[in-house]
Write a protein that holds these residues in place. Structure first.
Motif, PDB file in Angstrom:
ATOM      1  N   ASN B  32      -4.487  10.728 -18.074  1.00 52.95           N
ATOM      2  CA  ASN B  32      -5.558   9.768 -17.808  1.00 52.95           C
ATOM      3  C   ASN B  32      -5.360   9.120 -16.458  1.00 52.95           C
ATOM      4  O   ASN B  32      -4.273   9.096 -15.961  1.00 52.95           O
ATOM      5  CB  ASN B  32      -5.575   8.712 -18.911  1.00 52.95           C
ATOM      6  CG  ASN B  32      -5.998   9.377 -20.176  1.00 52.95           C
ATOM      7  OD1 ASN B  32      -7.003  10.051 -20.171  1.00 52.95           O
ATOM      8  ND2 ASN B  32      -5.218   9.246 -21.219  1.00 52.95           N
ATOM      9  N   PRO B  33      -6.363   8.597 -15.821  1.00 54.72           N
ATOM     10  CA  PRO B  33      -7.700   8.294 -16.350  1.00 54.72           C
ATOM     11  C   PRO B  33      -8.724   9.411 -16.207  1.00 54.72           C
ATOM     12  O   PRO B  33      -9.912   9.126 -16.117  1.00 54.72           O
ATOM     13  CB  PRO B  33      -8.105   7.090 -15.515  1.00 54.72           C
ATOM     14  CG  PRO B  33      -7.465   7.349 -14.191  1.00 54.72           C
ATOM     15  CD  PRO B  33      -6.193   8.097 -14.466  1.00 54.72           C
ATOM     16  N   ALA B  34      -8.322  10.646 -16.219  1.00 56.38           N
ATOM     17  CA  ALA B  34      -9.301  11.699 -15.999  1.00 56.38           C
ATOM     18  C   ALA B  34     -10.054  12.078 -17.265  1.00 56.38           C
ATOM     19  O   ALA B  34     -10.639  13.141 -17.335  1.00 56.38           O
ATOM     20  CB  ALA B  34      -8.643  12.916 -15.424  1.00 56.38           C
ATOM     21  N   TRP B  35     -10.066  11.215 -18.247  1.00 64.01           N
ATOM     22  CA  TRP B  35     -10.816  11.564 -19.455  1.00 64.01           C
ATOM     23  C   TRP B  35     -12.302  11.540 -19.210  1.00 64.01           C
ATOM     24  O   TRP B  35     -13.095  11.840 -20.081  1.00 64.01           O
ATOM     25  CB  TRP B  35     -10.402  10.679 -20.633  1.00 64.01           C
ATOM     26  CG  TRP B  35      -9.048  11.113 -21.045  1.00 64.01           C
ATOM     27  CD1 TRP B  35      -7.887  10.448 -20.828  1.00 64.01           C
ATOM     28  CD2 TRP B  35      -8.698  12.333 -21.659  1.00 64.01           C
ATOM     29  NE1 TRP B  35      -6.834  11.186 -21.270  1.00 64.01           N
ATOM     30  CE2 TRP B  35      -7.304  12.351 -21.784  1.00 64.01           C
ATOM     31  CE3 TRP B  35      -9.429  13.438 -22.099  1.00 64.01           C
ATOM     32  CZ2 TRP B  35      -6.628  13.422 -22.353  1.00 64.01           C
ATOM     33  CZ3 TRP B  35      -8.744  14.492 -22.663  1.00 64.01           C
ATOM     34  CH2 TRP B  35      -7.358  14.472 -22.782  1.00 64.01           C
ATOM     35  N   LEU B  36     -12.636  11.201 -17.988  1.00 61.27           N
ATOM     36  CA  LEU B  36     -13.992  11.368 -17.494  1.00 61.27           C
ATOM     37  C   LEU B  36     -14.557  12.709 -17.965  1.00 61.27           C
ATOM     38  O   LEU B  36     -15.723  12.822 -18.276  1.00 61.27           O
ATOM     39  CB  LEU B  36     -13.900  11.359 -15.963  1.00 61.27           C
ATOM     40  CG  LEU B  36     -15.144  11.268 -15.147  1.00 61.27           C
ATOM     41  CD1 LEU B  36     -15.793   9.932 -15.394  1.00 61.27           C
ATOM     42  CD2 LEU B  36     -14.805  11.380 -13.679  1.00 61.27           C
ATOM     43  N   CYS B  37     -13.674  13.700 -17.980  1.00 59.13           N
ATOM     44  CA  CYS B  37     -14.143  15.054 -18.247  1.00 59.13           C
ATOM     45  C   CYS B  37     -14.183  15.365 -19.736  1.00 59.13           C
ATOM     46  O   CYS B  37     -14.755  16.354 -20.154  1.00 59.13           O
ATOM     47  CB  CYS B  37     -13.255  16.056 -17.546  1.00 59.13           C
ATOM     48  SG  CYS B  37     -11.899  15.298 -16.772  1.00 59.13           S
ATOM     49  N   LEU B  38     -13.542  14.550 -20.515  1.00 59.77           N
ATOM     50  CA  LEU B  38     -13.562  14.776 -21.956  1.00 59.77           C
ATOM     51  C   LEU B  38     -14.864  14.275 -22.549  1.00 59.77           C
ATOM     52  O   LEU B  38     -15.219  14.636 -23.654  1.00 59.77           O
ATOM     53  CB  LEU B  38     -12.461  13.920 -22.578  1.00 59.77           C
ATOM     54  CG  LEU B  38     -11.282  14.602 -23.205  1.00 59.77           C
ATOM     55  CD1 LEU B  38     -10.497  13.599 -23.985  1.00 59.77           C
ATOM     56  CD2 LEU B  38     -11.708  15.735 -24.101  1.00 59.77           C
ATOM     57  N   SER B  39     -15.516  13.409 -21.754  1.00 62.01           N
ATOM     58  CA  SER B  39     -16.599  12.630 -22.333  1.00 62.01           C
ATOM     59  C   SER B  39     -17.866  13.434 -22.543  1.00 62.01           C
ATOM     60  O   SER B  39     -17.892  14.637 -22.397  1.00 62.01           O
ATOM     61  CB  SER B  39     -16.870  11.476 -21.411  1.00 62.01           C
ATOM     62  OG  SER B  39     -16.866  11.925 -20.092  1.00 62.01           O
ATOM     63  N   PHE B  40     -18.901  12.726 -22.861  1.00 66.78           N
ATOM     64  CA  PHE B  40     -20.247  13.237 -23.056  1.00 66.78           C
ATOM     65  C   PHE B  40     -20.304  14.712 -23.365  1.00 66.78           C
ATOM     66  O   PHE B  40     -20.831  15.528 -22.721  1.00 66.78           O
ATOM     67  CB  PHE B  40     -21.196  12.879 -21.906  1.00 66.78           C
ATOM     68  CG  PHE B  40     -20.564  12.730 -20.549  1.00 66.78           C
ATOM     69  CD1 PHE B  40     -20.774  13.665 -19.586  1.00 66.78           C
ATOM     70  CD2 PHE B  40     -19.757  11.657 -20.264  1.00 66.78           C
ATOM     71  CE1 PHE B  40     -20.207  13.516 -18.344  1.00 66.78           C
ATOM     72  CE2 PHE B  40     -19.190  11.510 -19.014  1.00 66.78           C
ATOM     73  CZ  PHE B  40     -19.412  12.449 -18.053  1.00 66.78           C
TER      74      PHE B  40
END
Lengths: 398, 40
Positions: B32-40
């Motif tokens: 993290n904080p790259a969970w940007l990509c896990l989202s939506f």
């Protein structure tokens, strides 16, 4: 094999692969940033570009799928996905990352994920089973978050990031043969020729207030999931939670998302979808509010992950289901593509706005409270949606 | 049929996912904080 089963089977596998690989990009942030000595914002910008382009290109990819069929669009998406991963594995500078991971894979996702697959599935599955089938497809996409992400981590540990992306490119190449399984859905396109044009379908949806309300509601969904997925780990760390709690909260989101996507698809087949959506958003608001009010402990953190995970993508089968029910499935990919674009814009704002609010205000409190308010807003705006099939659709069905 | 396919998807996810998260969970959380990509 029945045509509907073939399309559903192929669609499920396509979504597991396409979404699974995409959901694993987060774990590459640190190794890629360190290796290329770029700082984290370069990778972050590539992923933000990817998500935004995915959303912006979605209505066009959807329209193309409705016009020429899902197979060519999926194969083109897969080719771009493979090329994007392969070239990303060779990149040495920020621009390379932005073009491959950001632009190429962003465009690839608009051709190879939910909108194309749900459009194809919607055309061959019986209307009474549509919501359930959409729930299954969404659950398959959710599978990636829980099962494929740790697999990618294993690849990263045994190879380096460049090697891992080459292997993932090979995995993505399976999308090409799988796309052929959508053939029965594409055959229905030629049969339906001569009816409404694409332009007429868009104009019709534009004049329907329910379509705008659904689009606004889906914006909130995007905002919520992107904010939580991006900022929950940092929030938990700020509250003093150890790393393993952080990890299990994320795992719970992934796991319960599989259950939730399917369960809400099933509920959408049993009850009016707009009411199920109202409840989903309302419960989301309650879950976030309760999490904020309770002290953060390992138990509340993991329970929050499970609860919000259950409510994560249940909106997909319900929202796409209403679009199909009201406007018919002939141009479902196009019409749902526009709704999905709003989801991605919300997601961009949730991920970016969460960070901005934290930097300016020094805490996440305001944005958490804003998320509760948005949940209530989304629940309320679904109430007046006129979800009756249009006369044209009802006649065609009769 | 749809229910059976779902059970298959779920069983596979659990079979692959639970041991994998036990092993790699912390490394994933650290990314993290790259969970940007896990989202939506």
């Amino acid at each position: 094999m029945q045509p509907a089963s073939l399309v559903l089977g192929a669609g499920t596998l396509i979504l597991i692969l396409a979404m699974g690989v995409r959901q694993s990009f987060g774990i590459f942030l640190t190794p890629v940033s360190m290796d290329l000595e770029t700082g984290r914002q370069v990778f972050g910008l590539a992923i933000a570009l990817q998500n935004l382009l995915w959303g912006l290109a979605q209505p066009f990819a959807g329209a193309l799928a409705d016009r020429v069929g899902a197979i060519p669009v999926l194969i083109a998406g897969a080719a771009l996905y493979i090329a994007g991963l392969a070239l990303a594995s060779m990149t040495t500078d920020p621009l390379g990352l932005h073009i491959t991971l950001g632009v190429m894979i962003g465009l690839a996702l608009s051709g190879s994920t939910y909108v194309t697959v749900l459009g194809a599935v919607g055309r061959v599955v019986a209307p009474e089973k549509r919501s359930l089938a959409f729930g299954l497809c969404t659950a398959a996409g959710s599978f990636g978050m829980f099962a494929v992400v740790p697999g990618a981590q294993q690849l990263l540990d045994s190879l380096d990031w460049r090697g891992a992306w080459v292997v993932l490119a090979i995995v993505v190449s399976l999308l090409v043969p799988l796309a052929l399984g959508l053939r029965p859905a594409d055959r229905t396109l030629t049969k339906a020729a001569g009816g409404q044009s694409l332009g007429q379908a868009i104009a019709e949806a534009r004049g329907h207030s329910g379509y705008w309300l659904l689009t606004a509601g889906f914006f909130v969904c995007g905002f919520h999931v992107a904010f939580v997925a991006t900022h929950l780990p940092s929030y938990l760390s700020d509250q003093g939670m150890p790393l393993h709690v952080n990890a299990w909260s994320l795992a719970m989101i992934g796991l319960f998302n599989i259950f939730g996507s399917f369960a809400f698809g099933q509920l959408g087949g049993m009850y009016r979808k707009k009411w199920v959506l109202c409840w989903l958003y309302l419960v989301r608001g309650v879950v976030i509010a309760v999490f904020l009010l309770l002290p953060v402990t390992p138990l509340t953190a993991v329970a929050f992950g499970a609860a919000i995970g259950f409510l994560w993508l249940g909106t997909v089968p319900l929202t796409s289901g209403i679009v199909g029910e009201v406007f018919g499935v002939r141009y479902l990919s196009t019409l749902y593509g526009f709704v999905f674009m709003s989801h991605q814009v919300g997601a961009f704002l949730g991920a970016w706005g969460g960070g901005y609010a934290y930097d300016v205000l020094g805490s996440y409190d305001t944005i958490w409270i804003g998320s509760v308010a948005l949940a209530v807003f989304a629940a309320v705006i679904h109430i007046p949606i006129d979800d009756k099939p249009l006369a044209r659709v009802a006649e065609a069905k009769a | 049929m749809i229910n059976r396919v779902f059970l298959l998807v779920l069983a596979t996810a659990l079979l692959l996912g639970v041991p994998a998260w036990l092993h790699y969970g912390q490394a994933i959380a650290m990314a993290n904080p790259a969970w940007l990509c896990l989202s939506f």
